[in-house]
Design an enzyme around this catalytic site. Structure first.
Site, PDB file in Angstrom:
ATOM      1  N   GLU A 105       0.842  -1.212   0.000  1.00  9.66           N
ATOM      2  CA  GLU A 105       0.000   0.000   0.000  1.00  9.66           C
ATOM      3  C   GLU A 105       0.875   1.260   0.000  1.00  9.66           C
ATOM      4  O   GLU A 105       0.774   2.122   0.886  1.00  9.66           O
ATOM      5  CB  GLU A 105      -0.981  -0.005   1.187  1.00  9.66           C
ATOM      6  CG  GLU A 105      -1.971  -1.162   1.089  1.00  9.66           C
ATOM      7  CD  GLU A 105      -3.199  -1.069   1.999  1.00  9.66           C
ATOM      8  OE1 GLU A 105      -3.248  -0.190   2.884  1.00  9.66           O
ATOM      9  OE2 GLU A 105      -4.111  -1.901   1.812  1.00  9.66           O
TER      10      GLU A 105
ATOM     11  N   GLU B  80      -4.930  -8.601  -0.665  1.00  9.75           N
ATOM     12  CA  GLU B  80      -5.732  -8.346   0.539  1.00  9.75           C
ATOM     13  C   GLU B  80      -7.168  -8.159   0.095  1.00  9.75           C
ATOM     14  O   GLU B  80      -7.461  -7.282  -0.726  1.00  9.75           O
ATOM     15  CB  GLU B  80      -5.253  -7.094   1.294  1.00  9.75           C
ATOM     16  CG  GLU B  80      -3.932  -7.300   2.008  1.00  9.75           C
ATOM     17  CD  GLU B  80      -3.521  -6.114   2.876  1.00  9.75           C
ATOM     18  OE1 GLU B  80      -4.400  -5.435   3.439  1.00  9.75           O
ATOM     19  OE2 GLU B  80      -2.299  -5.885   2.970  1.00  9.75           O
TER      20      GLU B  80
HETATM   21  O1  AHR Z   1      -5.288  -5.986   6.745  1.00  9.07           O
HETATM   22  C1  AHR Z   1      -5.242  -4.853   7.549  1.00  9.07           C
HETATM   23  C2  AHR Z   1      -4.585  -3.674   6.848  1.00  9.07           C
HETATM   24  O2  AHR Z   1      -5.342  -3.305   5.747  1.00  9.07           O
HETATM   25  C3  AHR Z   1      -3.215  -3.926   6.278  1.00  9.07           C
HETATM   26  O3  AHR Z   1      -2.219  -3.774   7.204  1.00  9.07           O
HETATM   27  C4  AHR Z   1      -3.116  -2.899   5.198  1.00  9.07           C
HETATM   28  O4  AHR Z   1      -2.287  -3.318   4.136  1.00  9.07           O
HETATM   29  C5  AHR Z   1      -4.546  -2.676   4.771  1.00  9.07           C
HETATM   30  O5  AHR Z   1      -4.876  -1.350   4.723  1.00  9.07           O
END
Ligand code: AHR
Length: 538
Positions: A210, A329
């Site tokens: 990110e 994610e």
């Molecule tokens: O999964 C939780 C958080 O969500 C992670 O650390 C981040 O990459 C995302 O914003």
């Protein structure tokens, strides 16, 4: 069947003319509760999409809350039964599920993690503050060796997220050499001295996480410049060519992808390109209403559209599709009650029947877009967000397989099979972008299918809370000799596998009827259910 497809088209045309007040009004009688809704579907066995890569069922574990500490890792001296420090029942459950790939150590944590903190004698490892997840003091007792050992134990391929935000190319380069150089270098010798003479052969390396946000608030062009620099210093050590994953967008941010790829065009492109797409929930996990649930489910058609659009952008720079699109994610991220976090750790979230349906909506769409995806990692493995296991806090001895665990188990049969084209007579992803003033359709039947030789696996989801569905599914280009089915169902959207009733929602056998000619099967899906049909083809 042909009639059904014709009906579908004319319904959609009708909706597009604006003559329809709501798409819901066009759905067959019965959908709002009087009797089972009738649904028609087709599986085109002769129209292949691509391989359902086992990596679509990947996971993610971050140093966050009780995911790693207390979830995966309790330490070898813990009274909680463990195997060399790894929670024993978690290992058993995860082996049963099969975890193809596991991403670590973050998340946001990755861009403030320095791998050298996590090697060598545990008592000598430095203590650091985890700045992203509550400022707790991290003792680094779970580091590279522990992570790789855990992956080996459960049979997962390790996927490291390297530090760009507070790191340097040298740090990633040295981490690679430490892991992958067989011998004869100082870093390889150090690994051997730390207990692992054999190299770890780590293939997957994320270059930051990110980077548009917690990874350093980069602009896409600057993030791409970082990628380019890191890639120069990422050679093959010990025969393991690193598969470098570039940082992609949040959701379907096309501006980010344009900026990132345009900067790299003509030079070293990433091997993989990661995007994150959470399905936010407006309410606490066990207090969802039908409305909040429908809103969350309707994010999934947008995920599907995002995959199609991001893939198309990548194709513009990479027509051969050498760059793998990775959704590393994803999952439901509900409003988490403060008490749960206080008692059990940051982002501790229970999975419910709703979450299982959400997981299945995601896994179905990955099958349908199998030609466009390389890997998907649900966030996160234990205790955090949409996990497959929950424990009653970091010290708690009990662990439970969540509803999401069982949804994944129901999809296991698709792995490595070839995804097939499917159609249903419900709304299509594009219908979830209605013209201004037009309502969205309610969530409807979701379907995917895959095949290998004489085996076909079909997954069906009824996301409606208010009506069962009688599904008549036609097979084109194949016929079935017989079929069996399994189902995950609870009519209560908020039903969960809690510590006092760990088996409340589990997989049960279910009825499926294959017609005499083997050309059609029929199945009834109760409201809020996920079913898998296994067909033996003639
Ligand atoms: O999964 C939780 C958080 O969500 C992670 O650390 C981040 O990459 C995302 O914003």
């Amino acid at each position: 069947m042909m009639l059904a497809m014709t009906e579908r088209l004319s319904r959609r045309d009708f909706a597009r003319t604006g003559a329809a007040a709501t798409l819901a009004a066009l759905l067959p009688q019965g959908i709002f509760g009087d009797s089972a809704a009738k649904r028609k579907a087709v599986i085109h066995a002769d129209s292949e999409i691509g391989t359902v890569r086992p990596e679509f069922h990947g996971h993610f574990a971050e140093h966050l809350g009780s995911c790693v500490y207390g979830g995966i890792w309790v330490g070898p001296k813990s009274p909680i039964p463990n195997i060399d420090g790894f929670r024993q029942d978690a290992v058993t459950y995860l082996k049963e599920l099969g975890v193809p790939v596991l991403r670590w150590p973050g998340g946001c944590f990755a861009d403030d993690y320095h791998w050298r903190d996590g090697i060598g004698p545990a008592e000598k490892r430095p203590k650091r503050v985890n700045i992203h997840w509550g400022g707790y003091v991290e003792d680094n007792s779970f580091g590279t060796h522990e992570f790789v050992a855990f992956c080996r134990l459960i049979g997962a391929e390790p996927y490291f997220a390297a530090n760009v935000g507070t790191g340097q190319p040298r740090e990633m380069r040295d981490w690679m050499e430490y892991c992958n150089q067989p011998s004869a270098s100082a870093l390889a010798d150090e690994r051997a001295a730390n207990g692992s003479p054999s190299p770890f052969a780590v293939k997957y390396w994320g270059v930051g996480n990110e980077l548009w946000g917690c990874g350093g608030q980069f602009r896409p062009e600057a993030a791409a410049a970082e990628f380019r620099r890191y890639a120069v210093f990422a050679p093959t050590f010990g025969g393991t060519r690193p598969y470098l994953v570039g940082c992609g967008p949040s959701g379907n941010d096309t501006r980010w992808t344009h900026g990132f790829l345009e900067t790299l065009a003509g030079g070293r492109m990433p091997d993989g390109y990661s995007m994150h797409f959470y399905e936010r929930g407006a309410l606490p996990p066990e207090k969802f209403t039908d409305g909040a649930m429908a809103t969350q489910f309707n994010i999934f058609p947008r995920v599907e559209q995002a995959i199609v659009q991001q893939r198309a952008l990548l194709d513009g720079y990479d027509p051969q599709r050498r760059i793998g699109l990775i959704l590393d994610e994803w999952g439901v991220w509900d409003r988490i009650p403060r008490e749960d976090e206080q008692q059990r750790g940051r982002l501790w979230q229970q999975s419910t029947m709703r979450s299982a349906v959400a997981a299945a909506l995601g896994l179905n769409l990955f099958n349908r877009q199998a030609d466009k995806l390389y890997m998907c990692n649900i966030a996160q493995m234990v205790n955090v967000l949409q996990s497959v296991l929950v424990t009653d806090g970091p010290e708690g001895p009990r662990s439970v397989r969540t509803t999401t665990y069982y949804a994944y188990l129901l999809f296991k049969g698709h792995r490595a099979k070839t995804a097939l084209k499917v159609e249903t007579d419900g709304p299509k992803p594009a219908d979830f972008n209605p013209a201004p003033g037009q309502p969205e359709p309610p969530p409807d039947l979701s379907l995917s299918a895959s095949r290998q030789g004489a085996e076909m696996v079909v997954s069906l989801v009824n996301p409606r809370p208010d009506a069962s569905m009688d599904v008549e599914c036609a097979l084109r280009g194949a016929s079935a000799r017989r079929g069996t089915a399994q189902i995950l169902h609870d009519s209560d959207r908020n039903a969960a596998n809690g510590f006092d009733h760990p088996d409340r929602v589990t997989i049960q056998p279910h009825q499926v009827a294959v017609d005499g000619a083997g050309a059609t099967f029929r199945i009834t899906l109760p409201a809020l259910s996920v079913a898998t049909v296994n067909l033996e083809l003639s």
